[in-house]
Motif scaffolding. Structure first.
Motif, mmCIF file in Angstrom:
data_model
loop_
_atom_site.group_PDB
_atom_site.id
_atom_site.type_symbol
_atom_site.label_atom_id
_atom_site.label_comp_id
_atom_site.label_asym_id
_atom_site.label_seq_id
_atom_site.Cartn_x
_atom_site.Cartn_y
_atom_site.Cartn_z
ATOM 1 N N ASP A 40 0.956 -1.131 0.034
ATOM 2 C CA ASP A 40 -0.072 0.003 -0.019
ATOM 3 C C ASP A 40 1.001 1.139 -0.125
ATOM 4 O O ASP A 40 1.935 1.291 0.564
ATOM 5 C CB ASP A 40 -0.927 -0.055 1.306
ATOM 6 N N GLU A 395 -14.385 -2.072 -3.819
ATOM 7 C CA GLU A 395 -14.752 -0.861 -4.731
ATOM 8 C C GLU A 395 -14.047 -0.671 -5.866
ATOM 9 O O GLU A 395 -14.621 0.088 -6.894
ATOM 10 C CB GLU A 395 -14.676 0.396 -4.157
ATOM 11 N N LEU A 408 -19.003 -0.912 2.830
ATOM 12 C CA LEU A 408 -18.007 -1.749 3.705
ATOM 13 C C LEU A 408 -18.339 -3.232 3.605
ATOM 14 O O LEU A 408 -17.545 -3.845 3.461
ATOM 15 C CB LEU A 408 -17.989 -1.193 5.155
HETATM 16 C C1 LIG Z 1 -15.675 9.511 3.959
HETATM 17 C C2 LIG Z 1 -16.007 8.416 3.513
HETATM 18 C C3 LIG Z 1 -17.006 7.768 4.553
HETATM 19 C C4 LIG Z 1 -17.506 6.610 4.187
HETATM 20 N N1 LIG Z 1 -18.228 5.784 5.155
HETATM 21 C C5 LIG Z 1 -18.778 4.714 4.918
HETATM 22 C C6 LIG Z 1 -19.501 4.134 5.876
HETATM 23 O O1 LIG Z 1 -19.789 4.501 6.929
HETATM 24 N N2 LIG Z 1 -20.023 2.727 5.441
HETATM 25 C C7 LIG Z 1 -19.594 2.195 4.381
HETATM 26 O O2 LIG Z 1 -19.986 0.958 4.182
HETATM 27 N N3 LIG Z 1 -18.794 2.562 3.408
HETATM 28 C C8 LIG Z 1 -18.364 4.006 3.722
HETATM 29 N N4 LIG Z 1 -17.362 4.583 2.795
HETATM 30 C C9 LIG Z 1 -17.047 3.838 1.532
HETATM 31 C C10 LIG Z 1 -15.916 2.624 2.009
HETATM 32 O O3 LIG Z 1 -15.078 3.144 3.003
HETATM 33 C C11 LIG Z 1 -15.355 1.958 0.662
HETATM 34 O O4 LIG Z 1 -16.309 1.604 0.001
HETATM 35 C C12 LIG Z 1 -14.377 0.846 1.249
HETATM 36 O O5 LIG Z 1 -13.419 1.362 1.943
HETATM 37 C C13 LIG Z 1 -13.719 0.380 -0.204
HETATM 38 O O6 LIG Z 1 -13.046 -0.667 0.482
HETATM 39 P P1 LIG Z 1 -11.727 -1.149 -0.655
HETATM 40 O O7 LIG Z 1 -10.914 -2.129 0.026
HETATM 41 O O8 LIG Z 1 -12.305 -1.518 -1.922
HETATM 42 O O9 LIG Z 1 -10.862 0.151 -0.766
HETATM 43 P P2 LIG Z 1 -10.287 1.309 0.244
HETATM 44 O O10 LIG Z 1 -10.855 0.807 1.662
HETATM 45 O O11 LIG Z 1 -10.300 2.543 -0.258
HETATM 46 O O12 LIG Z 1 -8.813 0.439 0.362
HETATM 47 C C14 LIG Z 1 -7.916 0.803 -0.785
HETATM 48 C C15 LIG Z 1 -6.273 0.817 -0.407
HETATM 49 O O13 LIG Z 1 -5.428 0.822 -1.559
HETATM 50 C C16 LIG Z 1 -4.611 1.715 -1.361
HETATM 51 N N5 LIG Z 1 -4.268 2.492 -2.780
HETATM 52 C C17 LIG Z 1 -4.973 3.272 -3.742
HETATM 53 N N6 LIG Z 1 -4.200 3.453 -4.627
HETATM 54 C C18 LIG Z 1 -2.919 2.922 -4.416
HETATM 55 C C19 LIG Z 1 -1.630 2.887 -5.191
HETATM 56 N N7 LIG Z 1 -1.584 3.649 -6.488
HETATM 57 N N8 LIG Z 1 -0.772 2.271 -4.826
HETATM 58 C C20 LIG Z 1 -0.927 1.625 -3.598
HETATM 59 N N9 LIG Z 1 -2.015 1.716 -2.595
HETATM 60 C C21 LIG Z 1 -2.917 2.207 -3.306
HETATM 61 C C22 LIG Z 1 -5.132 2.738 -0.599
HETATM 62 O O14 LIG Z 1 -4.122 3.441 0.369
HETATM 63 C C23 LIG Z 1 -5.926 1.951 0.278
HETATM 64 O O15 LIG Z 1 -5.466 1.471 1.593
HETATM 65 C C24 LIG Z 1 -17.020 5.722 3.077
HETATM 66 C C25 LIG Z 1 -16.136 6.327 2.246
HETATM 67 C C26 LIG Z 1 -15.438 7.691 2.434
HETATM 68 C C27 LIG Z 1 -14.605 8.258 1.672
#
Ligand SMILES: Cc1cc2nc3c(=O)[nH]c(=O)nc-3n(C[C@H](O)[C@H](O)[C@H](O)COP(=O)(O)OP(=O)(O)OC[C@H]3O[C@@H](n4cnc5c(N)ncnc54)[C@H](O)[C@@H]3O)c2cc1C
Length: 422
Positions: A40, A395, A408
């Protein structure tokens, strides 16, 4: 994990992204005995989890169902959701004494802090032997027919803080400024890098670029769970701060929830939910008095002697009522209003139509719709049909949940599905 003199680290599973789904996937795979390495560019794990739900993390929803998701294939989330229920997540947090509460519409939130959930997942990953390579930039990905080789290099400080240094095409280089790079090799690669929503904490489109590299289609991402912006001609500008229950209809979906007027348009849960179904150029219709019938109220004999603005002022916030009344009828008694005037007032209150100029964009969006097309991804395992061993979770995929803990939960469920086979 083994490291050779040429700095190639061999592992079983490489996971890009130590966010919600990457952590869940890592925990699941490592518990099966797989050697897992997470990469990451952020300094800390789970940054979006930590800010989720205003810092209280709406981590699941008891009304879990595929109808709460939008995407190219409405059936796609079903398999993973069926195998990881909200109660499975409740068991997990409860096992770690994380206090939670139910709020309206089945939403479950942490009582103390969202950090509790992110810390718990990271701790479980570490206990299961996962290796974290944080503050690392992904410099290139290749597959030689047997396995994936990944080049990583230290991220610049700005990237570790959130800025992306890897935008603009999948980078091919494999060294950092000092020439030092690390190469990882594994049969499985899980892309869990999320969407571009909230770039201020490190969200990037790298997952989409990797998907394209391996032949996957990407549905153009668009900000959702986001306030809508109205053009300068919109007659309801100037009401910022007013909140009321309303029904917002667009793209075939309708939500009756609180609506908030902003300086540039509308927000609040009704708008955020509707934004998932809104596309540029499409109209939005707002009912400011859901559950009432203004025409019937206007016909009621007991209201005949009231001025139109008095009745409307009793039903709606004053400033909104003033705007919805045509000047020629606001000081007329209701009994004096023509049938056409009553119908016009009814329409202004129950079917206010506008075509938003746009949204507040990715910086204010809690999610992005679109993403890696699920056309060539297994709904059971999240594995690519085009490149076996490649997985997409969370996502980054074209699966987006409504407000309420659905995003989430998708991250957990899809991460688990991939972690069971990766
Ligand atoms: C302000 C906010 C509040 C939210 N509140 C809620 C809530 O209460 N309930 C809910 O269900 N959803 C909520 N969401 C949505 C939820 O957080 C996301 O849908 C969820 O985190 C997606 O999970 P993921 O693992 O796909 O991506 P993420 O959790 O975004 O993880 C992606 C990871 O990839 C890493 N990454 C990205 N690009 C790169 C790169 N180029 N190189 C290396 N690493 C990289 C990032 O640093 C991150 O750690 C919220 C979103 C936001 C922005």
């Amino acid at each position: 994990m083994t490291s050779t003199a040429t700095d190639v680290i061999t592992t079983d599973v490489i996971i890009f992204g130590a966010g919600a789904s990457g952590l869940f996937c890592a925990m699941t795979a490592a518990t099966r005995g797989r050697r897992v390495t997470l990469v990451d560019h952020a300094r800390a794990t789970g940054r979006k989890v930590r800010v989720a739900g205003g810092g209280k993390c709406n981590f699941t929803n008891l009304e879990m169902h595929a109808r709460h998701y939008v995407g190219g294939n409405p059936h796609f989330p079903k398999s993973a959701l069926a195998r990881f229920s909200p109660w499975d997540m409740v068991s997990l947090v409860s096992e770690h004494d994380i206090a939670w509460e139910e709020r309206e519409h089945g939403q479950l939130f942490c009582l103390r802090s969202a950090d509790d959930v992110a810390d718990m997942l990271e701790a479980r990953c570490r206990a299961a032997g996962c290796r974290f390579l944080l503050s690392q930039r992904i410099a290139g990905v290749e597959h030689d027919g047997d396995a994936f080789t990944v080049a990583i290099a230290p991220a610049q400080a700005a990237a570790a803080d959130g800025d992306d240094t890897t935008q603009g095409g999948t980078p091919r280089g494999s060294t950092d400024a000092s020439g030092k790079a690390t190469r990882l090799r594994a049969a499985s690669l899980v892309v869990a890098t999320g969407s571009q929503a909230w770039p201020q904490i490190g969200a990037t489109d790298i997952g989409h670029r990797i998907a394209r590299q391996f032949g996957h289609k990407v549905t153009p991402p668009r900000p959702v769970l986001v306030p809508l912006v109205m053009d300068s001609q919109w007659p309801l500008h100037g009401l910022a701060g007013i909140a009321l229950p309303a029904r917002v209809v667009t793209g075939g979906a309708a939500f009756t929830l609180p609506l908030l007027f902003t300086h540039r348009g509308i927000s609040g849960p009704a708008t955020l939910q509707a934004s998932c179904y809104w596309h540029p150029g499409a109209p939005v219709e707002i009912d400011f008095l859901p559950g009432e019938n203004l025409e019937e109220l206007l016909r009621a004999p007991e209201h005949g002697k009231l001025l139109a603005r008095t009745l409307l002022g009793r039903l709606l916030p004053d400033r909104l009522a003033e705007r919805l009344l045509l000047p020629e009828i606001e000081n007329r008694k209701i009994a004096e209003l023509s049938k056409a005037a009553r119908a016009a007032l009814h329409a202004a209150v129950h079917a206010h139509a506008a075509v938003p100029a746009g949204t507040e964009g990715m910086r204010k969006a809690e999610a992005a719709a679109g993403g890696v097309s699920v056309e060539h991804v297994s709904s059971r395992s999240m594995e690519s049909a085009l490149r076996p061993g490649l997985f997409f979770t969370g996502e980054v995929l074209d699966v987006t949940g409504q407000l309420g803990g659905y995003n989430l939960h998708w991250a957990w469920a899809s991460g688990k599905a991939a972690g069971e086979v990766a």
